[in-house]
Design a protein around this motif. Structure first.
Motif, PDB file in Angstrom:
ATOM      1  N   HIS A 285       0.833  -1.195   0.000  1.00  0.00           N
ATOM      2  CA  HIS A 285       0.000   0.000   0.000  1.00  0.00           C
ATOM      3  C   HIS A 285       0.869   1.247   0.000  1.00  0.00           C
ATOM      4  N   VAL A 286       0.266   2.328  -0.522  1.00  0.00           N
ATOM      5  CA  VAL A 286       0.999   3.554  -0.793  1.00  0.00           C
ATOM      6  C   VAL A 286       0.332   4.724  -0.080  1.00  0.00           C
ATOM      7  N   ASP A 287       1.155   5.575   0.529  1.00  0.00           N
ATOM      8  CA  ASP A 287       0.698   6.838   1.103  1.00  0.00           C
ATOM      9  C   ASP A 287       0.994   7.931   0.079  1.00  0.00           C
ATOM     10  N   LEU A 288      -0.055   8.584  -0.423  1.00  0.00           N
ATOM     11  CA  LEU A 288       0.101   9.649  -1.407  1.00  0.00           C
ATOM     12  C   LEU A 288      -0.001  11.032  -0.773  1.00  0.00           C
ATOM     13  N   GLY A 289       0.083  11.089   0.539  1.00  0.00           N
ATOM     14  CA  GLY A 289       0.183  12.350   1.266  1.00  0.00           C
ATOM     15  C   GLY A 289      -0.963  13.309   0.978  1.00  0.00           C
ATOM     16  N   ASN A 291      -2.089  14.519  -1.615  1.00  0.00           N
ATOM     17  CA  ASN A 291      -2.865  14.257  -2.825  1.00  0.00           C
ATOM     18  C   ASN A 291      -4.141  13.484  -2.530  1.00  0.00           C
ATOM     19  N   ASP A 292      -4.169  12.738  -1.439  1.00  0.00           N
ATOM     20  CA  ASP A 292      -5.388  12.131  -0.915  1.00  0.00           C
ATOM     21  C   ASP A 292      -5.136  11.806   0.552  1.00  0.00           C
ATOM     22  N   PRO A 293      -5.334  12.780   1.432  1.00  0.00           N
ATOM     23  CA  PRO A 293      -5.015  12.571   2.850  1.00  0.00           C
ATOM     24  C   PRO A 293      -5.957  11.597   3.553  1.00  0.00           C
ATOM     25  N   ARG A 294      -7.104  11.305   2.949  1.00  0.00           N
ATOM     26  CA  ARG A 294      -8.076  10.423   3.610  1.00  0.00           C
ATOM     27  C   ARG A 294      -7.777   8.945   3.407  1.00  0.00           C
ATOM     28  N   ASN A 295      -7.146   8.590   2.275  1.00  0.00           N
ATOM     29  CA  ASN A 295      -7.024   7.188   1.895  1.00  0.00           C
ATOM     30  C   ASN A 295      -5.581   6.747   1.703  1.00  0.00           C
ATOM     31  N   ARG A 296      -5.345   5.488   2.034  1.00  0.00           N
ATOM     32  CA  ARG A 296      -4.148   4.818   1.543  1.00  0.00           C
ATOM     33  C   ARG A 296      -4.564   4.023   0.301  1.00  0.00           C
ATOM     34  N   TYR A 297      -3.602   3.709  -0.556  1.00  0.00           N
ATOM     35  CA  TYR A 297      -3.914   3.037  -1.812  1.00  0.00           C
ATOM     36  C   TYR A 297      -3.232   1.670  -1.856  1.00  0.00           C
ATOM     37  N   THR A 298      -4.026   0.628  -1.677  1.00  0.00           N
ATOM     38  CA  THR A 298      -3.504  -0.717  -1.820  1.00  0.00           C
ATOM     39  C   THR A 298      -3.231  -0.978  -3.303  1.00  0.00           C
ATOM     40  N   MET A 299      -2.067  -1.529  -3.606  1.00  0.00           N
ATOM     41  CA  MET A 299      -1.661  -1.745  -4.991  1.00  0.00           C
ATOM     42  C   MET A 299      -1.541  -3.235  -5.286  1.00  0.00           C
ATOM     43  N   HIS A 300      -2.082  -3.647  -6.418  1.00  0.00           N
ATOM     44  CA  HIS A 300      -1.933  -5.016  -6.904  1.00  0.00           C
ATOM     45  C   HIS A 300      -1.478  -4.929  -8.348  1.00  0.00           C
ATOM     46  N   ALA A 301      -0.255  -5.379  -8.624  1.00  0.00           N
ATOM     47  CA  ALA A 301       0.258  -5.381  -9.991  1.00  0.00           C
ATOM     48  C   ALA A 301       0.836  -6.751 -10.283  1.00  0.00           C
ATOM     49  N   VAL A 302       0.470  -7.308 -11.426  1.00  0.00           N
ATOM     50  CA  VAL A 302       1.037  -8.572 -11.872  1.00  0.00           C
ATOM     51  C   VAL A 302       1.252  -8.447 -13.367  1.00  0.00           C
ATOM     52  N   GLY A 303       2.504  -8.602 -13.795  1.00  0.00           N
ATOM     53  CA  GLY A 303       2.801  -8.405 -15.214  1.00  0.00           C
ATOM     54  C   GLY A 303       2.363  -7.023 -15.656  1.00  0.00           C
ATOM     55  N   ARG A 304       1.480  -6.990 -16.632  1.00  0.00           N
ATOM     56  CA  ARG A 304       1.012  -5.700 -17.169  1.00  0.00           C
ATOM     57  C   ARG A 304      -0.309  -5.249 -16.553  1.00  0.00           C
ATOM     58  N   THR A 321       4.320   4.077   3.358  1.00  0.00           N
ATOM     59  CA  THR A 321       4.228   3.207   2.186  1.00  0.00           C
ATOM     60  C   THR A 321       4.965   1.909   2.484  1.00  0.00           C
ATOM     61  N   GLN A 322       4.329   0.798   2.160  1.00  0.00           N
ATOM     62  CA  GLN A 322       4.958  -0.518   2.299  1.00  0.00           C
ATOM     63  C   GLN A 322       4.695  -1.305   1.027  1.00  0.00           C
ATOM     64  N   LEU A 323       5.752  -1.635   0.304  1.00  0.00           N
ATOM     65  CA  LEU A 323       5.624  -2.365  -0.952  1.00  0.00           C
ATOM     66  C   LEU A 323       6.592  -3.542  -0.977  1.00  0.00           C
ATOM     67  N   VAL A 324       6.175  -4.608  -1.647  1.00  0.00           N
ATOM     68  CA  VAL A 324       7.053  -5.742  -1.946  1.00  0.00           C
ATOM     69  C   VAL A 324       7.052  -5.931  -3.451  1.00  0.00           C
ATOM     70  N   LEU A 325       8.249  -5.999  -4.046  1.00  0.00           N
ATOM     71  CA  LEU A 325       8.409  -6.232  -5.476  1.00  0.00           C
ATOM     72  C   LEU A 325       9.053  -7.599  -5.656  1.00  0.00           C
ATOM     73  N   ILE A 326       8.509  -8.403  -6.571  1.00  0.00           N
ATOM     74  CA  ILE A 326       8.991  -9.764  -6.794  1.00  0.00           C
ATOM     75  C   ILE A 326       9.256  -9.944  -8.283  1.00  0.00           C
ATOM     76  N   GLY A 327      10.396 -10.510  -8.613  1.00  0.00           N
ATOM     77  CA  GLY A 327      10.703 -10.742 -10.020  1.00  0.00           C
ATOM     78  C   GLY A 327      11.846 -11.710 -10.179  1.00  0.00           C
ATOM     79  N   SER A 328      12.315 -11.844 -11.399  1.00  0.00           N
ATOM     80  CA  SER A 328      13.423 -12.736 -11.725  1.00  0.00           C
ATOM     81  C   SER A 328      14.495 -11.917 -12.424  1.00  0.00           C
ATOM     82  N   GLY A 329      15.692 -11.889 -11.838  1.00  0.00           N
ATOM     83  CA  GLY A 329      16.783 -11.152 -12.445  1.00  0.00           C
ATOM     84  C   GLY A 329      16.648  -9.645 -12.349  1.00  0.00           C
ATOM     85  N   ILE A 330      15.889  -9.158 -11.378  1.00  0.00           N
ATOM     86  CA  ILE A 330      15.695  -7.712 -11.237  1.00  0.00           C
ATOM     87  C   ILE A 330      16.811  -7.124 -10.374  1.00  0.00           C
TER      88      ILE A 330
END
Length: 375
Positions: A285-289, A291-304, A321-330
């Motif tokens: 999830h992301v803190d956008l400060g 730009n939206d003080p009421r909400n945090r934004y949970t992010m889900h990304a897979v491939g495209r 903000t707390q994010l985990v990025l997972i990949g191969s050879g990154i």
């Protein structure tokens, strides 16, 4: 977020997390069923709902015993615990598996060897079921037969271009594995390409594994498999032997990013749009400060594919903000620096800064519809 607690609601405060639906495709003989068997046996406590176009070599005995789990596999009237589906039925079965009472953490659709993966992906993306989210297209290829497969089935190039993750299986049976890996990589659109033998990839690459202590009182595929460990089990049809999961996965690279400084939405979208080859999943999830003080934004990304889910901050939440990025050879160090470059302590909102993020919020007026994130 493909979260292991996908069916929980965080005490009723936050919306129910969605269960990822992974499409597993590949031509006949590539090793899809072996890979699925591996996931079923080595799910690290997670519950996998399986939808299978055709039985192939799925271990029916294991699935029959696993029927004690309830509806974590789809039952048909004839007693089968897998199902052959058509377009009209898929949403129905997804709904059954996504029901909270099943406790399913991830759903895997194994496509027929002759299926068109783009159609299955389109059906998942078009689903209106609130309990699921697209979890990516995994294409399995047979390294030993790859050249012959391309000659017989030239459409494989199109399939690879659509994939979010490519598993190059049976690498032990080819004399030049590096050439095959490089060729496959050249045919993808920035997808992660991972080598494998016997379909053995780390389940954490595909979904978040539930901690083992959460399995108290449950019968899982892990429980079924452990009885054969160390005994030279003749039924080890997926070639895993008696070893434990910690000794047999294909590795992956991961980065954990934490920041107490809000991220600038424009910089964040530039980062996402320029993601490197091999970066398969982003979650958190992301803190956008301001730009939206009421909400945090949970992010889900897979491939495209990308989706943001705004959810209200609770008074007790630490805003970060707390994010985990997972990949191969990154390059995790470089990615961490790029994310640090997205930080901004500007006290005021950017008037149009949120537009890029809001395009990927479900239900937003600007949302582009059920299409992948094309960055």
């Amino acid at each position: 977020m493909g979260n292991s607690s996908a069916h929980e609601t965080d005490g009723g405060r936050r919306p129910q997390q969605q269960i990822p639906v992974i499409v597993l495709a590949g031509f006949l003989g590539s090793g899809k069923t072996t890979l699925l068997n591996h996931l079923l046996h080595r799910s690290a406590g997670s519950r996998i709902g399986a939808i299978v176009n055709d039985f192939g070599a799925i271990e029916i005995d294991a699935l029959a015993v696993a029927g004690a789990l309830g509806d974590s596999t789809v039952s048909l009237g004839n007693g089968c615990l897998c199902c052959a589906v058509d377009a009209g039925e898929l949403d129905v079965y997804l709904g059954k598996l996504a029901a909270p009472e099943t406790g399913v953490d991830v759903i895997v659709i194994e496509a027929s060897g002759l299926a068109e993966p783009q159609e299955l992906v389109r059906m998942v993306l078009a689903s209106e079921h609130p309990g699921i989210v697209y979890g990516g297209l995994v294409e399995v290829v047979d390294a030993a037969e790859f050249d012959d497969t391309r000659a017989r089935h030239p459409e494989i190039d199109r399939h690879l271009a659509l994939a979010d993750l490519v598993v190059v299986n049976k690498l032990d049976r080819t004399g030049d594995p590096e050439r095959v890996l490089a060729l496959v990589g050249s045919l993808t659109d920035r997808a992660a390409v991972v080598p494998a033998t016997y379909g053995r990839i780390d389940p954490e690459f595909l979904f978040d594994c539930r901690p083992s202590e959460e399995r108290i009182g449950q019968l899982t595929f892990d429980d079924l498999h452990v009885h054969g460990d160390g005994q030279g089990d003749d039924h080890d049809t997926d070639g895993l032997g008696g070893g434990h999961a910690g000794h047999l996965h294909t590795g992956y690279d991961s980065l954990s990013f934490v920041s107490g400084v809000p991220l600038d939405p424009r910089r964040l979208m530039r980062f996402l749009d320029s993601r490197p080859e091999g970066l398969y999943r982003i979650k958190g999830h992301v803190d956008l400060g301001p730009n939206d003080p009421r909400n945090r934004y949970t992010m889900h990304a897979v491939g495209r594919f990308l989706r943001f889910y705004p959810e209200p901050w609770a008074p007790a939440d630490e805003r970060r903000t707390q994010l985990v990025l997972i990949g191969s050879g990154i390059d995790t160090e470089a990615l961490g620096k790029e994310l640090r470059g997205c930080e901004s302590d500007a006290p005021h909102a950017d008037e149009h800064g949120m537009w890029g993020v809001l395009r990927y919020v479900q239900g937003s007026e600007d949302e582009p519809g059920p299409e992948p994130w094309n960055g």
